[in-house]
Design an enzyme around this catalytic site. Structure first.
Site, PDB file in Angstrom:
ATOM      1  N   HIS A  36       0.843  -1.197   0.000  1.00  0.00           N
ATOM      2  CA  HIS A  36       0.000   0.000   0.000  1.00  0.00           C
ATOM      3  C   HIS A  36       0.879   1.247   0.000  1.00  0.00           C
ATOM      4  CE1 HIS A  36      -0.312   1.510   4.449  1.00  0.00           C
ATOM      5  NE2 HIS A  36       0.892   1.080   4.194  1.00  0.00           N
ATOM      6  N   CYS A  86       5.845   6.179   4.310  1.00  0.00           N
ATOM      7  CA  CYS A  86       4.610   5.514   3.857  1.00  0.00           C
ATOM      8  C   CYS A  86       4.001   6.208   2.646  1.00  0.00           C
ATOM      9  CB  CYS A  86       3.585   5.435   4.983  1.00  0.00           C
ATOM     10  SG  CYS A  86       3.845   4.011   6.042  1.00  0.00           S
ATOM     11  N   HIS A 117       4.967   0.193  -0.671  1.00  0.00           N
ATOM     12  CA  HIS A 117       5.764  -0.598   0.273  1.00  0.00           C
ATOM     13  C   HIS A 117       4.821  -1.635   0.859  1.00  0.00           C
ATOM     14  CE1 HIS A 117       3.788   2.350   2.846  1.00  0.00           C
ATOM     15  NE2 HIS A 117       3.855   1.444   3.797  1.00  0.00           N
ATOM     16  N   HIS A 120       3.541  -4.556   4.051  1.00  0.00           N
ATOM     17  CA  HIS A 120       3.482  -4.909   5.473  1.00  0.00           C
ATOM     18  C   HIS A 120       3.099  -6.382   5.601  1.00  0.00           C
ATOM     19  CE1 HIS A 120       3.807  -0.843   7.046  1.00  0.00           C
ATOM     20  NE2 HIS A 120       2.967  -0.454   6.107  1.00  0.00           N
ATOM     21  N   ASP A 180      -4.840 -10.695   0.781  1.00  0.00           N
ATOM     22  CA  ASP A 180      -3.503 -11.286   0.815  1.00  0.00           C
ATOM     23  C   ASP A 180      -2.780 -11.152  -0.531  1.00  0.00           C
ATOM     24  OD1 ASP A 180      -1.365 -12.617   2.035  1.00  0.00           O
ATOM     25  OD2 ASP A 180      -2.068 -14.563   1.294  1.00  0.00           O
ATOM     26  N   HIS A 181      -1.543 -10.661  -0.470  1.00  0.00           N
ATOM     27  CA  HIS A 181      -0.706 -10.442  -1.661  1.00  0.00           C
ATOM     28  C   HIS A 181      -1.305  -9.442  -2.644  1.00  0.00           C
ATOM     29  CE1 HIS A 181       1.402 -13.902  -0.070  1.00  0.00           C
ATOM     30  NE2 HIS A 181       2.370 -13.714  -0.941  1.00  0.00           N
ATOM     31  N   GLU A 237      -0.096  -3.834  12.101  1.00  0.00           N
ATOM     32  CA  GLU A 237       0.619  -3.450  10.884  1.00  0.00           C
ATOM     33  C   GLU A 237       2.101  -3.800  11.015  1.00  0.00           C
ATOM     34  OE1 GLU A 237       0.049   0.409   8.440  1.00  0.00           O
ATOM     35  OE2 GLU A 237       1.795   0.744   9.683  1.00  0.00           O
TER      36      GLU A 237
HETATM   37 NI    NI Z   1       2.574   1.431   5.425  1.00  0.00          NI
END
Ligand code: NI
Length: 136
Positions: A14, A33, A39, A41, A79-80, A125
């Site tokens: 995200h 961010c 990037h 998480h 997911d992914h 996160e």
């Molecule tokens: Ni982030």
């Protein structure tokens, strides 16, 4: 009343970027961010449900069933994935852990069996940052 928690895991990409702001303003508020090139998480998701114990099974809910509900309706869409681009419930919203937790709540709240109530969605996160949502 008994409470049961199932822990699941997903990873996703995200960015935190408000399109109404300048690049500088985004970087001031969101720091790394705001990186336009995304990037990722590794999220840990704690889903806590509550209700009464079934006398026949001794369970509140079969945890395998709860896990399948979370996998089919939440992990399947997160997911992914690139959360900003690919997740419908985040369209037009800031892609924060807070909004993610609220969206997960709204999905799960409609999928649980009638004898089970959603109590808390807790979303990590990172190992040191998490949000909790109780539906209010
Ligand atoms: Ni982030």
């Amino acid at each position: 009343m008994i409470y049961l928690t199932r822990i699941e895991h997903f990873n996703a990409a995200h960015k935190l970027y408000n399109p109404a702001w300048s690049k500088e303003q985004n970087e001031d508020v969101f720091g790394k961010c705001a990186n336009e090139n995304w990037h990722g998480h590794n999220y840990d998701l704690y889903v806590t449900v509550k209700g009464e114990v079934d006398e026949q099974t001794g369970f509140l809910i079969d945890v395998k069933k709860l896990s399948l509900i979370i996998r089919d309706y939440v992990l399947e869409i997160l997911d992914h994935k690139n959360l900003n681009v690919e997740v419908e419930f985040l369209q037009g919203k800031m892609c924060s852990t807070e909004n993610l937790a609220k969206g997960i709540w709204q999905i799960l709240d409609h999928q649980l069996p009638p004898n089970v109530t959603l109590h808390c969605v807790k979303l990590f996160e990172t190992a040191r940052i998490y949000v909790e949502y109780y539906g209010d």
